[in-house]
Design an enzyme around this catalytic site. Structure first.
Site, mmCIF file in Angstrom:
data_model
loop_
_atom_site.group_PDB
_atom_site.id
_atom_site.type_symbol
_atom_site.label_atom_id
_atom_site.label_comp_id
_atom_site.label_asym_id
_atom_site.label_seq_id
_atom_site.Cartn_x
_atom_site.Cartn_y
_atom_site.Cartn_z
ATOM 1 N N ASP A 48 -18.693 1.878 5.417
ATOM 2 C CA ASP A 48 -18.519 2.998 6.284
ATOM 3 C C ASP A 48 -19.191 2.653 7.767
ATOM 4 O OD1 ASP A 48 -18.556 5.915 7.083
ATOM 5 O OD2 ASP A 48 -18.424 6.190 4.777
ATOM 6 N N HIS A 106 -14.295 5.778 9.890
ATOM 7 C CA HIS A 106 -15.602 5.418 9.182
ATOM 8 C C HIS A 106 -15.578 4.098 9.249
ATOM 9 C CE1 HIS A 106 -16.654 9.277 7.346
ATOM 10 N NE2 HIS A 106 -15.570 9.702 7.405
ATOM 11 N N ASP A 140 -9.862 8.932 5.118
ATOM 12 C CA ASP A 140 -10.566 10.325 5.445
ATOM 13 C C ASP A 140 -11.142 10.454 6.989
ATOM 14 O OD1 ASP A 140 -12.379 8.472 4.381
ATOM 15 O OD2 ASP A 140 -13.930 10.086 4.383
ATOM 16 N N GLU A 141 -11.016 11.441 7.419
ATOM 17 C CA GLU A 141 -11.668 11.992 8.628
ATOM 18 C C GLU A 141 -11.670 10.858 9.550
ATOM 19 O OE1 GLU A 141 -15.386 14.464 6.564
ATOM 20 O OE2 GLU A 141 -15.862 12.153 6.655
ATOM 21 N N TRP A 187 -10.013 15.831 -2.409
ATOM 22 C CA TRP A 187 -11.294 16.251 -2.052
ATOM 23 C C TRP A 187 -11.426 17.574 -1.016
ATOM 24 C CZ3 TRP A 187 -14.386 16.148 2.530
ATOM 25 C CH2 TRP A 187 -13.772 15.628 3.898
ATOM 26 N N THR A 206 -24.476 9.402 0.385
ATOM 27 C CA THR A 206 -25.837 9.239 0.464
ATOM 28 C C THR A 206 -26.679 9.252 1.900
ATOM 29 O OG1 THR A 206 -25.506 6.793 0.397
ATOM 30 C CG2 THR A 206 -25.900 7.733 -1.691
HETATM 31 C C1 ACM Z 1 -14.967 12.797 2.205
HETATM 32 O O1 ACM Z 1 -15.804 13.439 1.648
HETATM 33 N N1 ACM Z 1 -14.906 12.540 3.681
HETATM 34 C C2 ACM Z 1 -14.002 12.138 1.408
#
Ligand code: ACM
Length: 536
Positions: free
Chosen positions: A202, A276, A353-354, A420, A492
């Site tokens: 990440d 990420h 994602d994102e 998600w 986390t």
């Molecule tokens: C996520 O919670 N960004 C997969």
């Protein structure tokens, strides 16, 4: 004298009452069928276990030996054949179709216990249920006196509802050691989870040694130690020591994979791209579309994305790999070669994602790519990237899995989707006949606060245990055939150590375990909450 006899009788009555209630059945996740019978099994001072002593059985036998002797003081003997055995573990010679590959039958009688299953995995799960039938003191680490070591007599038939019963563990935002990851695996296996989704990369850290790209861990695994509410920290000074973090060597990874396998847990590694990716870009700035190597530093908790306009976020520093750069695909090919060789399970999770698009919008290379490939918008640019990555992942003999953003701009042909952002992505993907894992954040994000906000370390959302228990992996409108199961996710950012991790994970992951293992019609909140208290 009369009074004394009465007192004696009263004592006897109380003793019996205690003895009977000592045997309530509080297994989590709830088994398919439980018939409690009268009486209790009493653990003898010397236990004989009959069991096949194969490699696959080693962990189950070690687990039972450790649990049944440490606190009780009993001695134990394990034999291939022992007609008088106290506990028999039996692999069915003729498969019992009802219980499948992971189910078991557990028969507890006053002086003998039999666990039977079609596979070693089933016997492992049967052993977990057996230990949950014993007094809580069995979980201790030293000899415990004055406990009646009994289990209630019962006939239990049990098997999972779903094949994918996962927990995601983010070791990027905060690094957790190999020993802590093993503890995590031990605990999840106790509640019959069988998938560890290991979020290894990440913006805050790249945690897996990749021999072809040593800077990923020389540079990418380290940031500046900060404390407080992650995400709001001031950017570190340029000369601040970057010595906070860590990574797993390939030998470490092999050791963890073997540790998990012995506990019937498969590991799905996640390499989160194209968003990420700041840790990778800080290590190899040429992977970004945006020049300026000096700008890229592994994130230490400072703000790097602006969410005020909704999704996708606006990146303040370009944390995305460049879909228009051939070097990126060479990089991913080499990374996936090494990852695929380390993880025997079928899937590699590639994130997705994102992913901010604002730096892509400014890139001439992206404009050229769009023109050449006929891509109409940034979602299609990401989709182009995902399709190329799917080809790479499949060329390593693995299946491609990503977060539900990979649906946008067109899903790669064989992609599996992890839903998600609620249930919508899972419903859509299942109706497109793609495999789906459900992990809708309103039910399964165990990094959210769980109690009154004044009593909790602050996180931006709350997930109460009751809501976690309402998680139903097959949402209305989905094609159930394609729903492989579900999982809870432990991000986390706000979790700095293992004690806090455990506090966040349990008891909410009990709720998830029951949603993915137990039959839907067997779920019952009142029963669950009583069993949760017993598990405490
Ligand atoms: C996520 O919670 N960004 C997969």
């Amino acid at each position: 004298m009369k009074n004394l006899s009465f007192a004696f009788l009263l004592l006897l009555f109380c003793y019996n009452a205690v003895a009977q209630t000592a045997g309530a059945i509080n297994i989590i996740p709830q088994p398919v069928k439980t018939i409690q019978k009268t009486g209790n099994f009493s653990l003898p001072a010397h236990i004989v276990i009959e069991a096949p002593q194969t490699i696959e059985m080693q962990q189950t036998l070690q687990f039972l030996s450790q649990k049944l002797t440490t606190t009780t003081g009993a001695t134990i003997e394990i034999k291939d054949k022992a007609p008088q055995a106290t506990i028999k573990l039996v692999v069915n010679t003729v498969a019992n179709k009802e219980i499948g590959n992971e189910g078991y039958q557990l028969s507890v009688n006053p002086s003998t216990i039999v666990i039977s299953a079609n596979t070693a995995a089933g016997l492992f799960y049967g052993a977990q249920s057996l230990i949950q039938l014993c007094p809580a003191a069995i979980e201790g680490t030293v000899l415990v006196k004055n406990v009646s070591w009994m289990a209630p007599c019962a006939e239990i038939t049990d098997y999972p509802r779903f094949e994918w019963r996962g927990l995601m563990f983010d070791v990027s935002r905060h690094f957790f050691t190999k020993a802590e990851v093993k503890d995590f695996i031990d605990l999840m296996a106790r509640y019959k989870f069988n998938i560890l989704h290991w979020h290894l990369t990440d913006d805050e850290g790249w945690r897996i040694e990749i021999k072809s790209f040593p800077k990923l861990t020389q540079v990418g695994a380290w940031n500046v130690k900060k404390e407080g509410y992650f995400g709001t920290f001031t950017a570190p000074k340029p000369d601040a020591p970057r010595n906070y973090g860590g990574f797993y060597t390939q030998e470490d990874i092999k050791e963890v994979v073997a540790y998990a396998k012995a506990r019937f847990v498969n590991i799905v590694p996640e390499v989160d791209v194209p968003g990420h990716s700041l840790a990778a870009i800080a290590s190899y700035p040429e992977l970004s579309c945006t020049p300026g190597a000096e700008k890229y530093k592994v994130r230490s908790g400072e703000e790097i994305m602006d969410w005020s306009h909704g999704a996708p976020p606006i990146a303040l520093v370009d944390n995305t790999l460049c879909p228009a750069n051939e070097k990126v695909y060479d990089f991913l090919d080499k990374v996936m070669t090494e990852v695929a060789a380390l993880f025997p399970f079928d899937y590699i999770h590639v994130g997705g994602d994102e992913c901010p698009k604002n730096f892509w919008e400014k890139s001439e290379a992206i404009k050229d790519l769009m023109q050449k490939q006929g891509l109409k918008n940034m979602q299609e640019v990401q989709s182009y990237f995902e399709k190329r990555l799917e080809t790479i992942v499949e060329s390593k003999g693995k299946k491609f899995l990503g977060w539900d953003e990979i649906l946008e701009g067109g899903l790669a042909p064989n992609a599996a989707v992890m839903s998600w952002r609620g249930e919508k992505g899972g419903i859509e993907a299942s109706n497109l006949h793609h495999d789906v894992i459900m992990t809708p954040s309103p039910y399964t994000y165990v990094d959210f606060m769980q109690s009154d906000r004044v009593t909790e370390p602050h996180v931006y959302a709350t997930l109460r245990l009751n809501k976690a228990y309402q998680f139903e992996p097959v949402p209305k409108g989905a094609d159930a055939k394609y729903i492989k199961g579900g999982q809870a996710n432990l991000w986390t950012e706000q979790i700095y150590n293992t004690r806090h991790l455990q506090y966040m994970l349990w008891p909410r992951a009990f709720a998830t375990s029951e949603s993915v293992w137990s039959q839907k019609e067997n779920k019952n909140w009142n029963s669950f909450i009583t069993r949760v208290e017993a598990q405490f």
